[in-house]
Design an enzyme around this catalytic site. Sequence first.
Site, PDB file in Angstrom:
ATOM      1  N   ASP A   1      -5.632  -8.657   1.153  1.00 52.48           N
ATOM      2  CA  ASP A   1      -5.723  -7.425   1.940  1.00 52.48           C
ATOM      3  C   ASP A   1      -4.359  -6.753   1.913  1.00 52.48           C
ATOM      4  O   ASP A   1      -3.509  -7.003   2.772  1.00 52.48           O
ATOM      5  CB  ASP A   1      -6.146  -7.766   3.370  1.00 52.48           C
TER       6      ASP A   1
ATOM      7  N   HIS B   1     -11.353   1.275   4.135  1.00 51.22           N
ATOM      8  CA  HIS B   1     -10.357   0.322   3.657  1.00 51.22           C
ATOM      9  C   HIS B   1     -11.026  -0.638   2.674  1.00 51.22           C
ATOM     10  O   HIS B   1     -12.196  -0.994   2.836  1.00 51.22           O
ATOM     11  CB  HIS B   1      -9.800  -0.444   4.859  1.00 51.22           C
TER      12      HIS B   1
ATOM     13  N   CYS C   1      -5.276   1.032  -1.202  1.00 51.64           N
ATOM     14  CA  CYS C   1      -5.893  -0.288  -1.012  1.00 51.64           C
ATOM     15  C   CYS C   1      -7.025  -0.501  -2.010  1.00 51.64           C
ATOM     16  O   CYS C   1      -7.287  -1.616  -2.455  1.00 51.64           O
ATOM     17  CB  CYS C   1      -6.403  -0.443   0.418  1.00 51.64           C
TER      18      CYS C   1
ATOM     19  N   ASN D   1       0.851  -1.198   0.000  1.00 51.22           N
ATOM     20  CA  ASN D   1       0.000   0.000   0.000  1.00 51.22           C
ATOM     21  C   ASN D   1       0.879   1.238   0.000  1.00 51.22           C
ATOM     22  O   ASN D   1       1.763   1.384   0.836  1.00 51.22           O
ATOM     23  CB  ASN D   1      -0.884  -0.015   1.257  1.00 51.22           C
TER      24      ASN D   1
END
Length: 1116
Positions: free
Chosen positions: A470, A453, A206, A201
């Site tokens: 993630d 997020h 994200c 990131n």
Amino acid sequence: MTMLTQQPLDQEDDEMLVPHQELVEGPQPVEVVAQTESTNAVDNQAADEPQASRFTWTIENFSRLNTKKQYSDVFVVGGFKWRVLIFPKGNNVDHLSMYLDVADSSTLPYGWSRYAQFSLAVVNQIQPKYTLKKDTQHQFHARESDWGFTSFMSLSELYDPNKGFLVNDTCIIEADVAVRKVVDYWTYDSKKETGYVGLKNQGATCYMNSLLQTLYHIPYFRKAVYHMPTTENDMPSGSIPLALQSLFYKLQYNDTSVATKELTKSFGWDTYDSFMQHDVQELNRVLSEKLEDKMKGTVVEGTIQKLFEGHHMNYIECINVDFKSTRKESFYDLQLDVKGCRDVYASFDKYVEVERLEGDNKYHAEEHGLQDAKKGVLFIDFPPVLQLQLKRFEYDFMRDTMVKINDRYEFPLELDLDRDDGKYLSPDADRSVRNLYTLHSVLVHSGGVHGGHYYAFIRPTLSDQWFKFDDERVTKEDMKRALEEQYGGEEELPQTNPGFNNAPFKFTKYSNAYMLVYIRESDKEKIICDVDEKDIAEHLRIRLKKEQEEKEDKRRYKAQAHLYTIIKVARDEDLMEQIGKDIYFDLVDHDKVRSFRIQKNLSFASVKEEVAKEFGIPVQFQRFWIWAKRQNHTYRPNRPLTPQEEAQTVGQLREVSNKNHTAELKLFLEIETGQDRLPISPPDKSKEDILLFFKLYDPKKEELRYVGRLFVKSTGKPIEILTKLNQMAGFDADEEIELFEEVKFEPCVMCERLDKRASFRLSQIEDGDIICFQKCPQPQNEEEYRYPDVPSFLEYVKNRQIVHFRSLERPKEDDFCLELSKSHTYDDVVERVARRLGLEDPSKIRLTPHNCYSQQPKPHPIKYRVAEHLLDMLVHYNQISDILYYEVLDIPLPELQCLKTLKVAFHHASKDEVVIHNIRLPKQSTVGDVLNEIKTKVELSHANAELRLLEVFYHKIYKIFPLNEKIENINDQYWTLRAEEIPEEEKNLGPLDRLIHVYHFRKETAQNQMQVQNFGEPFFLVIHDGETLAEVKMRIQKKLQVPDEEFSKWKFAFLSLGRPEYLLDTDVVSSRFQRRDVYGAWEQYLGLEHSDTTPKRAFAANQNRHTYEKPVKIYN
């Protein structure tokens, strides 16, 4: 407990955290963006099912509590100790403050953390249904060991005996806590555990990472990207295809997470763009369009359309006559309603829902006139890869803001779009194609409307195994986590503690599906295809394998670094090369000298051998000096190494010489040469001997260079070495020279004249000092040279600054560069700019500073003489820019600063024309003064005409300015200022007359949802009591001079908050409008619905864009 005040855009917002509009409080995060993208995702890091419990705290004699804060008893949930903390009189606010606290935080081991969802409640003991309850979630750790609500409820409400929260001076507080165990990701290896790697990131990317992972895991798409033509001469940072190929290759073959900086650079993004959180749906569209364009004319042309493009048909079909209008449109994704729909099928039902056009809303069917009709959408074909964008964000008219829809919304593993005999399909659809889809990926948004997020659940091979991507972490997940837990809605957690009150806990789920990707069953073999190295261009394989090898070498180098010492050896040759070119102060830049990597356990003799090999200097002729950082921040050779030190190992020597414990040892190699220029043994050095370094300055050439070094006796005097210095400089032996000691250069330059007749000891000269010398300046030359002596030259070098000047009208292009001094005054700078532009009056130059983060001009120019020096103009936070923007004014800046300039559009009463006037008046002037000024510039319909000034925004009138309002605070940057004559009828309003707003509008259907779009010029209209629409229409037609044929197609409606209520000719118009003036009157208006014939501007608004966000742009 510090109060978390205003939240940054990227963080979870108050609506998400607290439904009742209070802010969730806690310690202020240190890294805003990092906080956003880590803590918001914690609820999905859980490894096990949560353990939950309710704790009830009954507090007697509540009003008599005399402590500032009060802790409850400790209770245990999930094996962890907790307690509730309250401030009965408020934590510096007039509200009850309440937090959940980790009870044993002070005794927990270093690095502890625990995650909990929890709610806190004050029980209403009279009417339990009015119990006040607030819930949130938090990752607790040493710096944030408590979290909750500083403003839980007002003290006036709490202490009001009629409210029921305090009965018999007893308050009952309940805490529902659910604890999940969190995986330790510090030691987690995504590749080893899952076979896949994540994406790093960059700050707030994200949203991009989740989309890129989804696209990468569509192998047909990945293969097409690999087959896009690129060459070995392309650079990834300048080529989107190559950057995407490189990224996909690394995702396929790397063992660790992959960086996306090359890709965002290829988009033309800077660091600022990477810290702006955008919208997945918007990026998906922009990236698809960009790739589609880049694929044109290549072997993979049309791939985007083949994969993602479907078609639907918009139709309007008359009920009573044989007339049907259809229009075919393509789509790459479908936006589905979430609000009011329980699942995907309900959204599709709504999408194809038939709208009846009847009554006031009849359809104008060309030669058939106005007709009752049906209007709707049906699908001609669906694409092999179906992307469904869920409308989780929408505009709330009542609250006048964007809100996130966290309602429960289900989506199936298998989606059958042929259901109910193909009710979604148009008559033209190919029924032989089976539209049965299987779910490939679920993109999730966790957070609120202003940020949060993103991550993705993907099953790359369409097997039963799901993976969660993630950012850098990839984990295996089951189907329940990927599907059911992303439906949204509320989560119920059963209690684990037995007791009389065993109602389940309910928590709003702020993490929910935002985008779904389905793959058609009949196409999955083609789409989930094999992609291997033969699909990757050879030059790309070679380039990326080389990058991988270099990365591995660096990793190995880093892993072994603790076994080695880096020895940096500076020589006379380095000083000759650098002084006067790369550096002016001190002696050398150690990053540019030869370095040796030596094992720490080897003796220093091995260093000498390496130096002998590298420089051809025999070991016996080498003498090394240790460098030292002095208190005045200069860095000089301090003393020679002793024989005892040279007998030590490299590691021991480094520790002795380096107090900062870095892995480097910096040395100066002293080499003496004989008359034949060959090395000789260095001379013996006593305490009386001082090693000095000499720089020569030439004021004519403005040149400083290194000329050598000498040993002198501390008792000696500079006058004794003048002949030697003249020889080093190439001067005559008796040339008069001046000597200066270069003392320091931080924070300011200190260069002092050296007394030639005082001893070196008396002048406090020591080893490593620098003496600068020059020919004695002649009086006749002092004015000829810009910098006649060493101190003035060093001062110039220290402060000189090349500034790139750009016209404010062309902020991306350099116009010219000037060499200036950071110490130049404001007047110096504008004078130099004016001279460069050939302008006689420098006060007409106005400068604007540069924003280093956005790479744009700052919004406000530099005021006249407010910035004292050039440096003040260039500093932006902790960075120094080298860009300034200029503009040439028509009057001097000091004059202009006393004036206010307004851009006013004048609308003529009878002519169909608008003329823009720039009105410039003293800041204390009023709106009346502006209108008087306009009267001198325009043609009025009659001599006594009165004017008014309006504020217009998005084709609505928001304000009529009072004549006495000061113009200083009027903003014409975002709103249009309009001046017009006041019609005579408005001046003589009867007691029952109304002045109403009249706006043009059209209805647009976006994804089967009607939206009102205003356009054209809004205006006021007087309506009389009892006047019908038919009478009002006649006056409007006359005012606007619309031909009968066109005017017959217009519809008239009363609109309130964007909702049209169509009027009949017999309706009394005044009855619809309120009798009193209200704030927001612009939202109640008479709407004229008709087609917009003004030229269109290409702009598509995205209903899901966050409120304060710039649009996504890919520049290259």
